[in-house]
Design an enzyme around this catalytic site. Structure first.
Site, mmCIF file in Angstrom:
data_model
loop_
_atom_site.group_PDB
_atom_site.id
_atom_site.type_symbol
_atom_site.label_atom_id
_atom_site.label_comp_id
_atom_site.label_asym_id
_atom_site.label_seq_id
_atom_site.Cartn_x
_atom_site.Cartn_y
_atom_site.Cartn_z
ATOM 1 N N ASP A 14 0.853 -1.191 0.000
ATOM 2 C CA ASP A 14 0.000 0.000 0.000
ATOM 3 C C ASP A 14 0.886 1.237 0.000
ATOM 4 O OD1 ASP A 14 -2.185 1.638 0.121
ATOM 5 O OD2 ASP A 14 -2.739 1.145 2.187
ATOM 6 N N ASP A 108 -2.841 2.541 -6.166
ATOM 7 C CA ASP A 108 -1.820 2.618 -5.116
ATOM 8 C C ASP A 108 -1.740 1.409 -4.189
ATOM 9 O OD1 ASP A 108 -4.288 3.161 -3.989
ATOM 10 O OD2 ASP A 108 -3.519 4.641 -2.588
ATOM 11 N N GLU A 109 -2.408 0.315 -4.513
ATOM 12 C CA GLU A 109 -2.289 -0.870 -3.668
ATOM 13 C C GLU A 109 -2.530 -2.142 -4.470
ATOM 14 O OE1 GLU A 109 -5.312 -1.557 -0.647
ATOM 15 O OE2 GLU A 109 -6.554 0.014 -1.530
#
Length: 365
Positions: A14, A108-109
């Site tokens: 993350d 983003d993860e």
């Protein structure tokens, strides 16, 4: 029983305050400062906040007006999704150096299954550390990671030592880790559900574990079975590199509230065009069109219509959204409009299930 399940080595990576961190990366003058991505001092909703801003209580989905009251020194920057996508692709390339089993959740993860990895490294913890170091050295951003036997625990663990840290929950630590966990930390337990659990005397994982399946299903419906299993470390969902898209949407927040439907139609035309472009780019079409309306008092309303055929044509999307807009009288002036298509033709495509990794791993995480 947890001991009867195949043990996988799952990493959840993350990125730390991704949108805000990208802004600080591109503009070094913003480093160390309280910034908000999206919105402004008078209106609009914040998409992300730097850790410096979060110290003042500024967070995503907060109005810009409230955010600047909490943090008068707050600096607003515009979103830049093309830049976010560019950096996200670079990060994903790093992931693919270790495993092809990469399941992105957003820009983003992502989840990575490194049970059997390209580096032949038996330690998922060392792989996570190496990935985070490469992201920092090659991209210039920090990331946090969670490492454990399934996706649920890995995701919970990735939030444990944020920012720029990682947490490993070894197989023998899973049950004690979950029992001690604050119920608000459980992935899938939102603010409303947490309040309901508090009323039922559920404050920790142990409290949750002490409730019967019947009790949880009675008070939390279908989610009750999910809570019953995850608190026992049971979550069998595999890392799926080709996640099937369920919907596609675009929306716009206006600089001034709109009260005229004529002006709204002009905005809807542009939004329909954007949705159509995204559908074409993804090579999908949908049957269900949903119009999202956020009023000036921040109340939200959705109106949907399901067609008997799949569409991705801009004009058809616009005409359907237009019908939904006129379907009933508006409650107030409007600050945001959005259009989404769901019931996509991707859902009809069958993807063969991968065989489960059922190797009992005895080496360390």
């Amino acid at each position: 029983m947890l001991s009867d399940l195949p043990i996988r080595k799952i990493i959840h990576v993350d990125m730390d305050a991704f949108y805000a961190s990208v802004a600080q990366l591109d503009n070094p003058e913003l480093k160390g400062k309280a910034i908000a991505v999206g919105g402004n001092e008078t209106r609009g909703v914040i998409s992300a906040a730097s850790y410096e801003a979060r110290k003042f209580g500024v967070k995503s989905a907060m109005s810009g007006n409230l955010a600047v009251k909490l943090c008068p020194e707050l600096i607003f920057v515009k979103t830049n999704f093309e830049r976010y996508k560019e950096i996200s692709k670079r990060i994903r390339k790093i992931f693919l150096d270790y495993t092809d089993l990469v399941e992105p959740l957003s820009l983003d993860e992502a989840y990575l299954d490194v049970t059997q990895n390209k580096k032949g490294n038996p330690s998922a913890s060392l792989i996570a550390q190496e990935i985070r170091e490469r992201i920092f050295n090659e991209v210039g951003l920090t990331a946090s990671a969670g490492i454990s036997i399934n996706k649920f625990i890995a995701k919970v663990a990735s939030d444990y030592n944020k920012p720029n840290g990682q947490k490993t929950v070894n197989p023998e630590e899973v049950l004690s880790f979950l029992e001690a966990l604050d119920i608000r930390k459980f992935y899938g337990v939102g603010k409303v559900t947490a309040e309901k659990m508090y009323q039922k005397g559920i404050f920790t994982g142990l409290d949750l574990k002490n409730k019967s399946l019947e009790f949880l299903e009675t008070h939390f419906g279908k989610s009750g079975r999910y809570y019953y299993h995850v608190v026992r470390g049971i979550h069998t969902s595999e890392v799926k590199p080709n996640r099937i898209r369920k919907s596609l949407a675009a929306e716009r927040t206006f600089s001034e509230n709109l009260s005229s439907e004529v002006f709204m139609l002009e905005k809807l035309d542009h939004i329909a065009e954007e949705v159509s472009k995204r559908l074409s780019k993804s090579k999908v079409a949908g049957k269900t069109i949903t119009l999202k309306i956020k009023y000036s008092d921040f109340s939200l309303q959705t109106r949907s219509k399901t067609l008997p055929y799949f569409i991705n044509d801009k004009d058809l999307i616009f005409e359907t959204a237009k019908d939904l807009l006129y379907h009933e009288q508006l409650n107030n002036s409007v600050r945001l409009l959005g259009i989404s298509l769901s019931n996509l033709n991707t859902e009809t495509k069958k993807i063969p299930e991968k065989e489960s990794v059922s190797v009992q791993l005895k080496f360390g995480f």
